[in-house]
Design an enzyme around this catalytic site. Structure first.
Site, short mmCIF file in Angstrom:
data_model
loop_
_atom_site.label_atom_id
_atom_site.label_comp_id
_atom_site.label_asym_id
_atom_site.label_seq_id
_atom_site.Cartn_x
_atom_site.Cartn_y
_atom_site.Cartn_z
N SER A 1 -1.61 -6.23 19.51
CA SER A 1 -2.40 -7.00 18.42
C SER A 1 -3.86 -6.12 17.99
O SER A 1 -3.62 -5.29 17.49
CB SER A 1 -2.43 -8.27 19.02
OG SER A 1 -1.49 -9.23 18.75
N LYS B 1 -11.37 -30.17 4.10
CA LYS B 1 -12.38 -29.77 4.97
C LYS B 1 -12.08 -30.31 6.48
O LYS B 1 -12.81 -29.59 7.51
CB LYS B 1 -13.65 -30.50 4.54
CG LYS B 1 -14.96 -30.13 5.58
CD LYS B 1 -15.21 -28.56 5.10
CE LYS B 1 -16.53 -28.05 5.96
NZ LYS B 1 -16.42 -26.58 5.68
#
Length: 324
Positions: free
Chosen positions: A135, A187
């Site tokens: 990764s 949000k």
């Protein structure tokens, strides 16, 4: 008879005086021993501060060795600054990058990648992969001119993951409600206290997809391979070093010694150049900080497994890390 009495009186007078002298002598010896030990400790501390790893004792041409181990956090500024210093150091002629990391934060990986890419544009870089370089751990290896891996190295795992817990059902069961007041409908969709809406999932998936595209572009550029070729390999799966070789994710199966020999061959007089260990730690500012770091730091440190677990769970947002 008078002489015997005089000797007795003299003996009685000398006893207390002799005891006091012995006590004073012992105290003096203890004080002297204390100051000698203190002076010895001060000399040792001064010696170590002068010869700390990463401190140069003169302008000696060398190859830098930098080890990146464990989870990559998003606060890797010290590592980035160390690489930048090496790039501008005229006496550093190459970089041997030793990686043993399952990955970590995307931002930290990109920051180190960019620093290594900048270094590699000026001087050769060789990577020696250890047990795992996956990764974000693979991301930082991509700009190197040559990547070495063991046949058993776990690498690849090109991808991005974002974990978004949903604790809303649990809160309902215990009678707790969470009201969110937001400036927009998206949000609160990254918060674990409200259910994830379909549009919220799409929004977060878009963030992950964009970060994934950046990751693929980084690997394609570093490995000089087409984007689509890398995209086919980048479904998140890990590869062994032996599997990664025909996929062009690594260049050669070998250990750190072979990586060092290859790097030395790319540099004029590089085969005989010393390898200098690079420290990303800043010099201690106080004597206590020095003593704690070199003599007492590990006594109070948590075990390595717990430290890595804590660092992993401290990562926030999207991460590029080998799933465990």
């Amino acid at each position: 008879m008078e002489q015997a009495d005089n000797r007795a009186e003299a003996g009685n007078g000398a006893g207390p005086a002799s005891d006091d002298t012995r006590v004073a002598y012992r105290l003096q010896r203890r004080r002297l021993l204390f100051w000698r030990v203190l002076a010895l400790v001060a000399c040792v501390a001064a010696f170590w501060m002068l010869f700390l790893p990463g401190h140069r004792q003169g302008p000696t041409d060398s190859i830098a060795r930098l080890e990146i181990k464990g989870i990559i956090s998003d606060r890797m500024q010290a590592t980035v600054e160390a690489i930048d210093r090496l790039a501008s150091d005229p006496h550093t002629h190459g970089l041997l990058l030793v990686i043993d990391s399952p990955g970590g934060g995307v931002t930290g990986g990109v920051a180190i990648h960019d620093a290594i890419e900048s270094f590699a544009a000026r001087k050769p870089v060789a990577v020696s992969m250890q047990g795992v370089a996956a990764s974000a751990g693979y991301m930082i290896a991509a700009p190197a001119r040559r990547i070495f891996a063991y046949p058993s190295t776990i690498t690849g795992s090109i991808g991005v993951i974002m974990i978004r817990p949903d604790a809303s059902t649990l809160l309902e069961r215990i009678g707790v409600t969470a009201d969110t007041i937001t400036s927009g409908p998206m949000k609160d969709q990254s918060q674990p206290f409200v259910p994830l809406k379909p549009e919220g999932r799409a929004m977060l998936q878009g963030v992950v997809d964009d970060l994934f595209d950046q990751f693929v572009a980084i690997v394609a550029k570093g490995r000089h391979r087409p984007m689509e070729e890398i995209r086919k390999l980048a479904d998140g799966r890990p590869y062994t070093g032996r599997q990664a070789l025909p996929l062009h994710l690594v260049d050669q199966l070998g250990d750190e010694k072979q990586a060092r020999l290859w790097l030395g061959a790319q540099i004029r007089d590089g085969k005989t150049m010393p390898v200098r260990e690079v420290s990303t730690q800043k010099p201690p500012k106080t004597v206590w900080e020095f003593i704690h770091r070199h003599f007492g730091g590990d006594w109070f440190a948590m075990p390595e497994a717990l430290r890595q677990f804590a660092r992993y769970h401290a990562l926030d947002g999207a991460v590029a890390i080998l799933p465990r």
